[in-house]
Design an enzyme around this catalytic site. Structure first.
Site: not given
Ligand code: CDT
Length: 321
Positions: A47, A110, A127, A146, A171, A196
C-alpha cells in the site's frame, strides 16, 4: 489440469520522507528483477508504495498534502516500472495515493492498480475501509489520519487476469470478512493486498504484541472461508520513527502459508500458486450455492438476485456482486 501462477511478494522496507519517487521506483524495479530471475509472472507491492506513510502526520497545507499524491498513472517517476514490467513480462500490483479529477473537483483516494504482463493497467481499486481518525489527536505518539486525507472507494470488482479471477484490497480491508466475501461471491481465486501496519495501535496498545498474529489470522481466514489465494505484502520496518510489521506472505485456499518474508526490509519471496486449488474448497466446504443461508444473513452478504426470504425482497446489488 493445474493453472499455475508464479507470484512474488515485493516487500518494501521503510521509505523516509526525504526519499524521492525515483529512488523508490529503483527499489521496486530491483525487486521485480529478482522476481523475474526466479520465474515470477506477477509481483505484489505494498500500500502507498511510492512515499512514506504520510497519514502519520497532521498536515494543513494542501500543497504539502498533494505532494504525496499521484495525479496520473503511469507518470514520469513510475514509467520505468511499467517499462520493466513489459520488458520482463512481469505484471504487478502497486498501491499509491491518487489525486483524481472528478466532476465535483479533486478527490483523494488510497488506490491500487493491477498491471498485466504487457505493462498495461487492467484494474484499479480504491480502499473502502479507511482506518484511524479525521481530526488531529495530539495525545497519540503518531497520527493515523486516513479518514482525513482519503475518500472511501465504493466496493470490489474482480478482474479476469493472469489466467484467473483476481481481486484487490488494501491494508485495513484485510481485517473485514466482507472484503473477501464480496469477492468470493464473484468467484475470486487470488486476492492481492498491500499494507502499512504500525506495531503500535494507539487506541488499543494492549494489542501491539498481537499485530503480526492479527495480520496473518485475518488473511488466513479470508483465504480459507472463500477458497481463494491471498497475497499480503507489507511496507515494513522503522519509517520516520514508526515501527511497522513485516510478515508478508502468500496463503493458499487451504488457509496455509506457503511463502513468507523473513526480514523487515526490501525482500522478495515467491510461490507457485495453482489457481485450480481453489476449486475443491469452492465445490465442497464453501460451496456457496449449496451451503450459504443468505435468508438468515441480511442485506450485506446477499448476491445479486438472491431473495431475502419470506417477503421475496430482492437486493439490488451493484453489478457483479
Ligand atoms: N494502513 C492501514 O490501513 N493500517 C491499519 C492500521 C491499524 S488502524 C490504526 C491496519 O489495519 O493495518
Amino acid at each position: 489440469m493445474p493453472r499455475y501462477l508464479n507470484v512474488a511478494l515485493g516487500q518494501l522496507g521503510p521509505i523516509q520522507r526525504a526519499d524521492s519517487r525515483t529512488q523508490v521506483v529503483a527499489r521496486l524495479c530491483e525487486l521485480m528483477r529478482q522476481a523475474h530471475a526466479v520465474g515470477a509472472q506477477l509481483i505484489v507491492f505494498p500500500e502507498l508504495a511510492l512515499t512514506t506513510f504520510f497519514p502519520r502526520w497532521y498536515i494543513e497545507d494542501e500543497a504539502e498534502i498533494n505532494s504525496f499524491f499521484e495525479q496520473s498513472m503511469p507518470n514520469a517517476a513510475t514509467q520505468p516500472l511499467f517499462d520493466l514490467s513489459k520488458a520482463l513480462g512481469v505484471g504487478f500490483y502497486l498501491g499509491y495515493a491518487e489525486l483524481a479529477q472528478e466532476a465535483t473537483g479533486a478527490v483523494r483516494y488510497n488506490t491500487s492498480i493491477l498491471v498485466d504482463r504487457s505493462g498495461q493497467i487492467v484494474a484499479k481499486y480504491r480502499k473502502v475501509h479507511l482506518p484511524g481518525h479525521k481530526e488531529h489527536e495530539p495525545w497519540r505518539r503518531f497520527q493515523h489520519l486516513e479518514k482525513r486525507y482519503f475518500t472511501a472507494g465504493d466496493g470490489w470488482e474482480v478482474t479476469q487476469a493472469f489466467g484467473g479471477v483476481v481481486g484487490m484490497a488494501i491494508c485495513n480491508d484485510r481485517r473485514w470478512a466482507e472484503t473477501y466475501r464480496v469477492m468470493g461471491l464473484q468467484g475470486v481465486e487470488m486476492v492481492l493486498i498491500g499494507y502499512n501496519t504500525p506495531v503500535h495501535n494507539a487506541p488499543a496498545p494492549e494489542h501491539d504484541d498481537l499485530s503480526l498474529f492479527h495480520n496473518q489470522l485475518s488473511m488466513q481466514a479470508g483465504a480459507y472461508q472463500n477458497g481463494t489465494w491471498v497475497v499480503g505484502v507489507a511496507k515494513a520496518g522503522v519509517e520516520e520513527g514508526v515501527d511497522s510489521i513485516g510478515g508478508s506472505c502468500i496463503i493458499a485456499p487451504s488457509g496455509e502459508v506457503v511463502a513468507r518474508c523473513l526480514t523487515k526490509g526490501d525482500e522478495m519471496a515467491i510461490a507457485r500458486c495453482d489457481l485450480d486449488f481453489c476449486a475443491i474448497y469452492k465445490r465442497t466446504t464453501f460451496n456457496f450455492d449449496l451451503h450459504r443461508q443468505p435468508q438468515a444473513y441480511g442485506l450485506i452478504t446477499q448476491r445479486k438476485g438472491e431473495t431475502l426470504g419470506a417477503d421475496g425482497t430482492v437486493w439490488a446489488a451493484p453489478s457483479g456482486v
